[in-house]
Scaffold this active site. Structure first.
Site, short mmCIF file in Angstrom:
data_model
loop_
_atom_site.label_atom_id
_atom_site.label_comp_id
_atom_site.label_asym_id
_atom_site.label_seq_id
_atom_site.Cartn_x
_atom_site.Cartn_y
_atom_site.Cartn_z
N PHE A 98 0.83 -1.21 0.00
CA PHE A 98 0.00 0.00 0.00
C PHE A 98 0.86 1.26 0.00
O PHE A 98 0.54 2.25 -0.65
CB PHE A 98 -0.93 -0.01 1.22
CG PHE A 98 -1.71 1.26 1.39
CD1 PHE A 98 -2.83 1.53 0.60
CD2 PHE A 98 -1.33 2.22 2.33
CE1 PHE A 98 -3.55 2.71 0.75
CE2 PHE A 98 -2.04 3.39 2.48
CZ PHE A 98 -3.15 3.64 1.69
N GLU A 99 1.98 1.21 0.74
CA GLU A 99 2.86 2.37 0.84
C GLU A 99 3.86 2.45 -0.31
O GLU A 99 4.83 3.19 -0.25
CB GLU A 99 3.58 2.37 2.19
CG GLU A 99 2.61 2.63 3.34
CD GLU A 99 3.28 2.72 4.70
OE1 GLU A 99 4.48 2.37 4.83
OE2 GLU A 99 2.60 3.15 5.64
N VAL B 293 -5.49 -2.12 8.99
CA VAL B 293 -6.67 -2.96 8.82
C VAL B 293 -6.62 -3.45 7.38
O VAL B 293 -6.42 -2.65 6.46
CB VAL B 293 -7.97 -2.19 9.11
CG1 VAL B 293 -9.19 -3.06 8.83
CG2 VAL B 293 -7.98 -1.68 10.55
N GLY C 187 -14.75 0.62 11.27
CA GLY C 187 -14.53 0.93 12.67
C GLY C 187 -13.45 0.12 13.36
O GLY C 187 -13.20 0.31 14.55
N ILE C 188 -12.79 -0.75 12.64
CA ILE C 188 -11.77 -1.63 13.26
C ILE C 188 -10.54 -0.83 13.65
O ILE C 188 -9.96 -1.04 14.72
CB ILE C 188 -11.44 -2.80 12.34
CG1 ILE C 188 -12.68 -3.66 12.11
CG2 ILE C 188 -10.30 -3.64 12.91
CD1 ILE C 188 -12.54 -4.70 11.03
N GLY C 189 -10.14 0.11 12.80
CA GLY C 189 -9.00 0.96 13.15
C GLY C 189 -9.25 1.73 14.43
O GLY C 189 -8.35 1.87 15.26
N TYR D 11 -6.76 10.16 11.74
CA TYR D 11 -6.00 10.69 12.88
C TYR D 11 -6.54 12.06 13.31
O TYR D 11 -6.63 12.35 14.50
CB TYR D 11 -4.51 10.76 12.54
CG TYR D 11 -3.90 9.40 12.27
CD1 TYR D 11 -4.24 8.29 13.03
CD2 TYR D 11 -2.99 9.22 11.24
CE1 TYR D 11 -3.68 7.05 12.78
CE2 TYR D 11 -2.43 7.98 10.99
CZ TYR D 11 -2.78 6.90 11.77
OH TYR D 11 -2.22 5.67 11.51
#
Length: 153
Positions: free
Chosen positions: A29-30, A90, A98-100, A134
């Site tokens: 992803f990064e 996640v 909502g898991i994060g 964040y």
């Protein structure tokens, strides 16, 4: 999906292979899929050996780890011991559920329990979904500091 089907618990040594799969997913992803070089043995020893250097929590649904957060203790000469969040991830199929938030909440509880004054981490400047998450959690995104890395190999 309801968060009621998600269990948040401390990471265990048996979780490490799946956790490394998530690390690889994060690296992809990064935009750095070839940068993960840690071995499973080293990862396990570093988290569950005689002198662990990282701790973690995992999000589990139907016996499958779908998210994780890994942290270590960082020392601030101004504030003492603090929590450094190395990774919060996640898996893609479970994002926006909502898991994060559950993982971050678990870290906040752990930080309070250990009397850490704050949690610190880095986020890539182009990762808009993470930055929004964040900010939603009232994190201070500090533009003043520049991250530095010195390769010693």
């Amino acid at each position: 999906m309801s968060n009621q089907s998600i269990e948040i618990r401390a990471a265990q040594k048996a979780d490490c292979a799946r956790m490394l799969e998530l690390v690889q997913e994060l690296a992809t992803f990064e935009k750095a899929p070839d940068e993960v070089s840690v071995t499973l043995a080293h990862f396990e020893e570093s988290g569950f050996g005689e002198n662990p250097v990282w701790w973690g929590v995992v999000a589990v649904e139907n016996d499958i780890i779908v998210g994780m957060a890994i942290y270590y203790i960082r020392y601030s000469t101004w504030k003492g011991q603090t929590m450094y969040l190395e990774d919060l991830l996640v898996t893609e199929s479970h994002r926006q559920k909502g898991i994060g938030q559950l993982l971050l909440n678990a870290l906040k509880v752990e930080a309070k329990k250990k009397n850490f004054p704050f949690i610190r981490w880095e986020v890539l400047e182009w990762n808009a979904p993470a930055i929004a998450f964040y900010k939603k959690n009232q994190a201070d995104l500090d533009p003043e500091w520049i991250n530095c890395t010195l390769t010693v190999n």
